[in-house]
Enzyme design. Structure first.
Site, PDB file in Angstrom:
ATOM      1  N   ASN A  92       0.744  -1.284  -0.198  1.00 14.11           N
ATOM      2  CA  ASN A  92      -0.001   0.007   0.192  1.00 14.11           C
ATOM      3  C   ASN A  92       0.791   1.207  -0.135  1.00 14.11           C
ATOM      4  O   ASN A  92       0.315   2.356  -0.577  1.00 14.11           O
ATOM      5  CB  ASN A  92      -0.867  -0.252   1.252  1.00 14.11           C
ATOM      6  CG  ASN A  92      -1.606   1.345   1.174  1.00 14.11           C
ATOM      7  OD1 ASN A  92      -2.266   1.780   0.945  1.00 14.11           O
ATOM      8  ND2 ASN A  92      -0.885   2.021   2.798  1.00 14.11           N
TER       9      ASN A  92
ATOM     10  N   TYR B 281       4.389   9.011 -11.082  1.00  7.72           N
ATOM     11  CA  TYR B 281       3.375   8.433 -10.330  1.00  7.72           C
ATOM     12  C   TYR B 281       2.668   7.264 -11.120  1.00  7.72           C
ATOM     13  O   TYR B 281       2.674   6.127 -10.778  1.00  7.72           O
ATOM     14  CB  TYR B 281       2.567   9.337  -9.517  1.00  7.72           C
ATOM     15  CG  TYR B 281       1.420   8.795  -8.741  1.00  7.72           C
ATOM     16  CD1 TYR B 281       1.753   8.154  -7.394  1.00  7.72           C
ATOM     17  CD2 TYR B 281       0.254   8.682  -9.129  1.00  7.72           C
ATOM     18  CE1 TYR B 281       0.854   7.481  -6.661  1.00  7.72           C
ATOM     19  CE2 TYR B 281      -0.613   8.044  -8.080  1.00  7.72           C
ATOM     20  CZ  TYR B 281      -0.465   7.749  -6.997  1.00  7.72           C
ATOM     21  OH  TYR B 281      -1.543   7.127  -6.269  1.00  7.72           O
TER      22      TYR B 281
HETATM   23  P1  NAP Z   1      -0.971   8.577   2.549  1.00  4.43           P
HETATM   24  O1  NAP Z   1      -1.974   9.024   3.198  1.00  4.43           O
HETATM   25  O2  NAP Z   1       0.070   9.700   2.055  1.00  4.43           O
HETATM   26  O3  NAP Z   1      -0.015   7.664   3.287  1.00  4.43           O
HETATM   27  C1  NAP Z   1       0.907   6.891   2.804  1.00  4.43           C
HETATM   28  C2  NAP Z   1       1.542   5.913   3.838  1.00  4.43           C
HETATM   29  O4  NAP Z   1       2.778   5.323   3.204  1.00  4.43           O
HETATM   30  C3  NAP Z   1       1.833   6.305   5.051  1.00  4.43           C
HETATM   31  O5  NAP Z   1       1.708   5.253   6.299  1.00  4.43           O
HETATM   32  C4  NAP Z   1       3.282   6.615   4.933  1.00  4.43           C
HETATM   33  O6  NAP Z   1       4.134   7.002   6.343  1.00  4.43           O
HETATM   34  C5  NAP Z   1       3.900   5.617   4.414  1.00  4.43           C
HETATM   35  N1  NAP Z   1       5.171   5.691   3.455  1.00  4.43           N
HETATM   36  C6  NAP Z   1       5.391   6.850   2.589  1.00  4.43           C
HETATM   37  N2  NAP Z   1       6.593   6.823   2.295  1.00  4.43           N
HETATM   38  C7  NAP Z   1       7.206   5.722   2.954  1.00  4.43           C
HETATM   39  C8  NAP Z   1       8.280   5.119   2.968  1.00  4.43           C
HETATM   40  N3  NAP Z   1       9.491   5.675   2.076  1.00  4.43           N
HETATM   41  N4  NAP Z   1       8.642   3.919   3.446  1.00  4.43           N
HETATM   42  C9  NAP Z   1       7.466   3.432   4.449  1.00  4.43           C
HETATM   43  N5  NAP Z   1       6.437   3.816   4.445  1.00  4.43           N
HETATM   44  C10 NAP Z   1       6.158   5.202   3.746  1.00  4.43           C
HETATM   45  O7  NAP Z   1      -1.273   8.044   1.153  1.00  4.43           O
HETATM   46  P2  NAP Z   1      -2.915   7.128   0.899  1.00  4.43           P
HETATM   47  O8  NAP Z   1      -3.557   8.238   0.026  1.00  4.43           O
HETATM   48  O9  NAP Z   1      -3.401   6.547   2.024  1.00  4.43           O
HETATM   49  O10 NAP Z   1      -2.110   6.156  -0.210  1.00  4.43           O
HETATM   50  C11 NAP Z   1      -2.025   4.785  -0.162  1.00  4.43           C
HETATM   51  C12 NAP Z   1      -1.810   4.053  -1.246  1.00  4.43           C
HETATM   52  O11 NAP Z   1      -3.093   4.318  -2.021  1.00  4.43           O
HETATM   53  C13 NAP Z   1      -0.583   4.753  -2.329  1.00  4.43           C
HETATM   54  O12 NAP Z   1       0.053   3.726  -2.754  1.00  4.43           O
HETATM   55  C14 NAP Z   1      -1.470   5.532  -3.217  1.00  4.43           C
HETATM   56  O13 NAP Z   1      -0.506   5.851  -4.287  1.00  4.43           O
HETATM   57  C15 NAP Z   1      -2.574   4.783  -3.401  1.00  4.43           C
HETATM   58  N6  NAP Z   1      -3.668   5.648  -3.953  1.00  4.43           N
HETATM   59  C16 NAP Z   1      -4.103   6.552  -3.339  1.00  4.43           C
HETATM   60  C17 NAP Z   1      -5.253   7.578  -3.693  1.00  4.43           C
HETATM   61  C18 NAP Z   1      -5.643   8.765  -2.906  1.00  4.43           C
HETATM   62  O14 NAP Z   1      -6.343   9.415  -3.754  1.00  4.43           O
HETATM   63  N7  NAP Z   1      -5.205   9.105  -2.126  1.00  4.43           N
HETATM   64  C19 NAP Z   1      -5.856   6.957  -5.109  1.00  4.43           C
HETATM   65  C20 NAP Z   1      -5.221   5.941  -5.727  1.00  4.43           C
HETATM   66  C21 NAP Z   1      -4.181   5.469  -5.151  1.00  4.43           C
HETATM   67  P3  NAP Z   1       5.366   7.931   6.482  1.00  4.43           P
HETATM   68  O15 NAP Z   1       5.199   9.091   5.725  1.00  4.43           O
HETATM   69  O16 NAP Z   1       5.249   8.169   7.913  1.00  4.43           O
HETATM   70  O17 NAP Z   1       6.416   6.901   5.943  1.00  4.43           O
END
Ligand code: NAP
Length: 237
Positions: free
Chosen positions: A80, A145
């Protein structure tokens, strides 16, 4: 199971869904959050958190080893964790390009390789890669991305073929726009436009996706594999 990046946003929703279902859940992120502190207290016997930068191979290997040491097996992996950097490719900073590829693609490949070895030994496992509709349809300003997200869908299809005969199923979930920190980069006008174009009439919530993860990783699911499940409220229908 392992859910990467479960400290907040979608990952936290997936962790919560599986803890509610009674599963043992390990997650990691670069820093802890109040949710992580709460889960450690509430589910001390079946929750594990480590501070890990998944773009660092040694830290990732140590995390997988810690999970195996604690629970012996890893039956489910949810990739994720992901990061996005806005801006057209022509103007992109090289460090930003590396950051996105190092986590979304190389980090995911590394942990998947490590966990798959464990799954192969037991001839069972479920892997879910969280990709994005942006990897399918593209989005202006998110070229790097979207390239990494399309790559995850390719990984899903190839690994499903590689591992199907070994009892391991692999799928992608491609969410639409979710209400998490990642979408904070979009302004109100962009979010309003997305909602207007979405047949479901709203942005996605982590729980919408967490339900699909539970379904795909259910031990009974041994027949849906190599697929990209789009969950976007009908936006790309
Ligand atoms: P988010 O709120 O930014 O959360 C990202 C998570 O990943 C956090 O727990 C963050 O914690 C962790 N992370 C980031 N960089 C990291 C690293 N280098 N090592 C370990 N952990 C790391 O993002 P989200 O929206 O929940 O997205 C989760 C997934 O869904 C992603 O793959 C994203 O591409 C996908 N997605 C999101 C959306 C959207 O609209 N939000 C849409 C489609 C797909 P730390 O920063 O503390 O490391």
């Amino acid at each position: 199971m392992i859910v990467t990046g479960g400290s907040r946003g979608l990952g936290a929703g997936i962790v919560e869904g599986h803890l509610d279902a009674g599963d043992r859940v390990a997650t990691c992120a670069r820093s802890r959050t109040p949710e992580v502190d709460r889960w450690e207290k509430e589910y001390a016997d079946r929750f594990l958190f480590q501070e890990v930068d998944l773009s660092n191979r040694d830290q990732t290997t140590a995390f997988v080893n810690a999970v195996v040491e604690r629970w012996e097996t890893i039956e489910v992996l949810v990739n994720n964790a992901g990061v996005a950097r806005d801006g057209i490719l022509a103007m992109a900073d090289d460090d930003d390009i590396d950051l996105v590829i190092d986590l979304n693609l190389k980090g995911t490949l590394h942990i998947t390789k490590l966990v798959t070895r464990r799954m192969l030994a037991r001839r069972r496992g479920h892997i879910v890669n969280i990709s994005s509709i942006v990897g399918l349809s593209g989005y202006r300003g998110l070229s790097v991305y979207s390239a990494t997200k399309a790559a995850l869908d390719g990984l899903t299809r190839s690994m499903a073929r590689e591992l199907g005969s070994r009892g391991i199923v692999v799928n992608s979930i491609a969410p639409g726009y979710l209400r998490t920190e990642m979408s904070h980069g979009l302004d109100e006008a962009q979010l309003d436009q997305i909602v207007r174009r979405t047949p479901a009439g709203r942005l996605g919530e982590p729980a919408d996706i967490a339900r699909i993860v539970l379904f795909l990783t259910d031990p009974a699911n041994d027949y849906i594999t190599g697929q990209v499940i789009v969950a976007d409220g009908g936006l790309t229908a």
